[in-house]
Enzyme design. Structure first.
Site, PDB file in Angstrom:
ATOM      1  N   SER A 108     -73.834 -70.110  16.782  1.00  0.00           N
ATOM      2  CA  SER A 108     -73.048 -70.908  16.406  1.00  0.00           C
ATOM      3  C   SER A 108     -73.501 -71.363  16.318  1.00  0.00           C
ATOM      4  O   SER A 108     -72.873 -72.775  15.367  1.00  0.00           O
ATOM      5  CB  SER A 108     -72.154 -71.748  17.737  1.00  0.00           C
ATOM      6  OG  SER A 108     -71.304 -70.269  18.009  1.00  0.00           O
ATOM      7  N   CYS A 146     -57.771 -71.405  37.159  1.00  0.00           N
ATOM      8  CA  CYS A 146     -56.699 -72.219  36.647  1.00  0.00           C
ATOM      9  C   CYS A 146     -55.505 -71.467  36.642  1.00  0.00           C
ATOM     10  O   CYS A 146     -54.282 -73.081  37.454  1.00  0.00           O
ATOM     11  CB  CYS A 146     -56.509 -71.746  34.929  1.00  0.00           C
ATOM     12  SG  CYS A 146     -57.125 -69.625  35.028  1.00  0.00           S
ATOM     13  N   HIS A 159     -49.512 -70.031  31.499  1.00  0.00           N
ATOM     14  CA  HIS A 159     -49.796 -69.004  32.753  1.00  0.00           C
ATOM     15  C   HIS A 159     -48.127 -69.000  33.581  1.00  0.00           C
ATOM     16  O   HIS A 159     -48.192 -70.249  33.174  1.00  0.00           O
ATOM     17  CB  HIS A 159     -50.734 -69.110  33.558  1.00  0.00           C
ATOM     18  CG  HIS A 159     -52.413 -68.835  33.422  1.00  0.00           C
ATOM     19  ND1 HIS A 159     -52.150 -67.673  32.271  1.00  0.00           N
ATOM     20  CD2 HIS A 159     -53.455 -68.451  33.865  1.00  0.00           C
ATOM     21  CE1 HIS A 159     -53.611 -67.100  32.391  1.00  0.00           C
ATOM     22  NE2 HIS A 159     -54.332 -67.508  33.461  1.00  0.00           N
TER      23      HIS A 159
END
Ligand SMILES: NC(=O)c1ccc[n+]([C@@H]2O[C@H](COP(=O)([O-])OP(=O)(O)OC[C@H]3O[C@@H](n4cnc5c(N)ncnc54)[C@H](OP(=O)(O)O)[C@@H]3O)[C@@H](O)[C@H]2O)c1
Length: 346
Positions: free
Chosen positions: A42, A130, A243
């Site tokens: 990248s 998370c 989520h």
């Protein structure tokens, strides 16, 4: 007003890294410059930032002396290789990966819950899993209503939890499914569009997958309760972002009144109640996507136990589950005077 800080974002081209850049554009604290880092493939790419662009640099050749804070979101292997080096170069590292979360010397932080455990000497801070963050944002405010004995949790986890390529996979498979074509698989081991499956992480000798193990161990560390009983089942669902979790909180004594639960949430930072039974309107990933608060609703007593309280939550795990929580940790450390530019120190 603190002096401007130099920031490195490791994994800037990824799902979490892009959210970090968007949050940093709003200058949660004064910023002198931002270095966007990713893999060699990248390097040279341009990422939008504040109406201009940042040129992506190769992590391998970056000199961390050029940064005061380094946010790591490029996988545990990169954190293990480069995180301690960044600290040696004088950075404070805030790490979204799982590399050092359970290291006893590394604070594992959700600022609203245990920000106070960070001290002036801490240079490496871990951002929790998370699913654990989203669950704890709903569970922690209830602790003032009574001691919690046990949590029983089922997750409904989105594609974005597995990164940018996983989100593309869900979109591509959905198109392919509707066109009657074979489904292309790159990230997930099973068909994802119009399907769901047990979380795609390895299963240990106890039958828990890696995600479930993280939720259990990290939640205990964050709450400072090594004995808290937690039973969690993690499932991947074909949702693009955010989520959701069904949570049963079992108290040592009788479950608190629903009125006191609602009062606790009304004053809990980072939590928004969506609990409109008349319209059957409760937390949904589409409404949780892109916002900072974790949505909490379906607040009700457990009909099978006088100790149980049931909840349903949705939270944007790219934000509160990752990038936002990391930026909040940095904000807290800057406000506390734990992070100052090295030009000021020397
Ligand atoms: N997604 C979530 O909800 C979430 C939540 C909490 C924590 N996390 C953690 O955050 C990290 C990033 O997750 P993500 O979802 O953003 O993944 P992602 O979308 O796949 O992005 C991965 C990032 O890591 C970079 N990277 C990969 N290999 C690299 C290498 N060898 N050298 C330098 N950079 C490299 C990638 O750069 P290239 O584009 O150059 O490959 C990309 O910027 C992971 O550790 C993950 O566990 C994610």
């Amino acid at each position: 007003m603190s002096s401007p800080l130099r920031i490195a974002v490791v994994g800037a081209t990824g799902a979490v890294g892009m959210e970090l850049l968007k949050l940093l554009e709003r200058e949660p604290f004064p910023i002198a410059e931002v270095h966007a880092l990713a893999s060699a493939k990248s390097a040279g790419a341009a990422l939008p930032f504040k109406g201009s662009t940042l040129t992506v640099q190769d992590l391998e050749s970056f000199d961390f002396h050029k940064a005061d804070i380094a946010f790591f979101s490029a996988g545990a292997a990169r954190s293990k290789s480069f995180g301690p080096k960044a600290v040696e170069c004088g950075c404070v590292v805030i790490d979204n990966s799982s590399a050092f979360r359970m290291d006893p010397s590394v604070p594992l932080i959700v600022p609203e819950i245990n920000g106070h455990v960070i001290g002036p000497g801490d240079r490496y801070i871990a951002n929790p899993n998370c699913s654990a963050i989203i669950m704890l944002m709903a569970v922690a405010p209830l602790r003032k209503l009574g001691a919690i004995d046990r949590l029983i949790v089922c997750t409904y986890q989105s594609a974005s939890g597995a990164g940018a390529t996983a989100m593309e996979e869900l979109l591509q498979q959905t198109r392919e499914f509707l066109d009657g074509e074979a489904l292309t698989r790159r990230v997930f081991p099973h068909p994802y569009a119009f399907n769901l499956f047990s979380h795609n992480t390895p299963i240990d000798e106890d039958g828990l997958n890696e995600e479930e193990r993280k939720v259990i161990e990290e939640s205990r560390k964050i709450l400072g309760d090594a004995d808290l009983r937690i039973n969690v089942t993690c499932v991947r669902v074909p949702v693009l972002r955010a989520h959701s979790e069904a949570i049963i909180v079992e108290f040592v004594g009788p479950a608190p009144s629903l009125e006191s639960v609602r009062e606790a949430y009304a004053s809990a930072p980072g939590v928004k109640m969506v609990d409109d039974a008349a319209n059957n309107h409760f937390p949904m990933p589409l409404e949780a996507s892109g916002i900072h608060e974790v949505l909490v609703g379906r607040i009700r007593h457990d009909p099978s136990s006088p100790h149980g309280l049931c909840l349903f939550v949705s939270g944007d795990q790219l934000l509160k589950g990752a990038a936002l929580n990391a930026v909040q940790i940095a904000e807290f450390m800057v406000e506390s005077g734990y992070i100052v530019p090295r030009s000021v120190v020397s």
